[in-house]
Design an enzyme around this catalytic site. Sequence first.
Site, PDB file in Angstrom:
ATOM      1  N   LYS A 106      -5.756  -1.020  -6.791  1.00 47.18           N
ATOM      2  CA  LYS A 106      -6.854  -1.846  -7.301  1.00 47.18           C
ATOM      3  C   LYS A 106      -8.196  -1.467  -6.681  1.00 47.18           C
ATOM      4  O   LYS A 106      -9.241  -1.828  -7.214  1.00 47.18           O
ATOM      5  CB  LYS A 106      -6.536  -3.316  -7.086  1.00 47.18           C
ATOM      6  CG  LYS A 106      -5.389  -3.798  -7.957  1.00 47.18           C
ATOM      7  CD  LYS A 106      -5.204  -5.296  -7.866  1.00 47.18           C
ATOM      8  CE  LYS A 106      -4.108  -5.784  -8.788  1.00 47.18           C
ATOM      9  NZ  LYS A 106      -2.759  -5.599  -8.217  1.00 47.18           N
TER      10      LYS A 106
HETATM   11  C1  PLP Z   1      -1.664  -5.503  -9.058  1.00 45.90           C
HETATM   12  C2  PLP Z   1      -0.511  -4.697  -8.611  1.00 45.90           C
HETATM   13  C3  PLP Z   1       0.488  -4.257  -9.519  1.00 45.90           C
HETATM   14  C4  PLP Z   1       0.467  -4.653 -10.985  1.00 45.90           C
HETATM   15  O1  PLP Z   1      -0.586  -4.037 -11.693  1.00 45.90           O
HETATM   16  P1  PLP Z   1      -1.018  -4.579 -13.120  1.00 45.90           P
HETATM   17  O2  PLP Z   1      -2.214  -3.787 -13.499  1.00 45.90           O
HETATM   18  O3  PLP Z   1      -1.320  -6.044 -12.948  1.00 45.90           O
HETATM   19  O4  PLP Z   1       0.127  -4.386 -14.051  1.00 45.90           O
HETATM   20  C5  PLP Z   1       1.490  -3.440  -9.047  1.00 45.90           C
HETATM   21  N1  PLP Z   1       1.564  -3.099  -7.750  1.00 45.90           N
HETATM   22  C6  PLP Z   1       0.639  -3.500  -6.861  1.00 45.90           C
HETATM   23  C7  PLP Z   1       0.795  -3.090  -5.441  1.00 45.90           C
HETATM   24  C8  PLP Z   1      -0.428  -4.308  -7.248  1.00 45.90           C
HETATM   25  O5  PLP Z   1      -1.328  -4.717  -6.353  1.00 45.90           O
END
Ligand code: PLP
Length: 432
Positions: A106
């Site tokens: 993210k």
């Molecule tokens: C947010 C997150 C996900 C899921 O991603 P999405 O885009 O919501 O499908 C998977 N793994 C980690 C470590 C995350 O922080």
Amino acid sequence: MRFLSTRGGVAPTGLSAALAAGLAPDGGLFVPERVPRLDPAGFPEDASLAATAAHLLAPFFEGDPLAGALDAVCAEAFAIAAPLRPLRGAGDFVLELFHGPTAAFKDFGARFLAACLERMPRDPARPLTVLVATSGDTGAAVAGAFHGREGMRVLILYPEGRVSPRQAQGLEAWGGNVRALRVAGSFDDCQRMVKAALADPALRARHPLGSANSISLGRWLPQAAYYAHAALGHWRTTGRPLGFVVPTGNLGNALAALLARRMGLPVGDIVLACNANRVLPDFFAGGAYVPVPSVATLANAMDVGAPSNFERLCWLEPDVDALRAALRAVPVDDAAIRDALRAAPARHGLVACPHTACALHALDAARAAGEGGDRAVVATAHPAKFESIVEPLVGHAVPVPPALAALLARPAQGMRVGTGADVIPAALDAAT
Ligand SMILES: *Cc1c(COP(=O)(O)O)cnc(C)c1O
């Protein structure tokens, strides 16, 4: 390029306005008016991730005041490595997306959004406050991305006691223009409070507000860049497409892989690796799409019962049969996550986080079923972020990467609050 709402109730909107708004005014999600097609051979050769991103995203920025800043935005947001490494099995790879300041993928989207927003005209006397309700990784990434930026603040709300100690530290470690509120309630309480604040015209008249949740266009679009970069590199050296197994919750990351494929990049099969929240696996297995309350799992950043990007998925592929042919979703329960975490070092040469473990399980299942094709497991977070789960299963300490170590060493400064409607207005008024 202009942007429309998945619900069709919004006039074509420029990129800057769509980025600033977050959610479309009709409650839908912003989508580009068309998916641009790019020739893989037209991408600059031996390009950095940032240069690949700028080439990929240029059509979306065309005609917008931010177009001239795209190179600089990409240089800033994609200064994080995203290496593609081979695993032990033939044709198996891992795409590591955890080398950013908060050790999760993210960081890319959050930094891209922050870099865009910083370059938009703003009233210097009234800082923009980005509100985030988070159950873990999102808040930390957004905090890290906006920390120290002029004229912008972040207010994080997270449910006390529902995130891991290291995740809590990632939310409370910033200070300066970032504040964390530890809410004596659930994630749903946090989300309700943020939604109410964003919908309060009197509050917005006093404080310019923005959001940075996973439906934000400014987080979604840039995520296509690391898929494009990995797939192009693989295709140039092997002549073959690269498939991806994506740990999936709100569907933002996996949808970015689909976007890259739609844009003409050499992306092969896309498999959604879900946890015990089965809404997507059930849908892709032929059932109806039925959002349900989420259940808690070891892969907590994927504890989603109503994936917020589902509307975008239906826009990208309106025909249900074509959609089921385009993607697959695999449910992985906690027992299978534990097994995958335990087996990963010997089987794949990898210590994984619980989210990445879902993808490893899905990869193992595909290989056991005789499926070929080159595939990269997407490693969405560093295992050291989830050491209390991972370490007992692999039997040794997981070294903490330097960026995460720096974060863990900072003093925490959250404030405990209730769930009342006055909490966010009071926090915003107090800060001016
Ligand atoms: C947010 C997150 C996900 C899921 O991603 P999405 O885009 O919501 O499908 C998977 N793994 C980690 C470590 C995350 O922080």
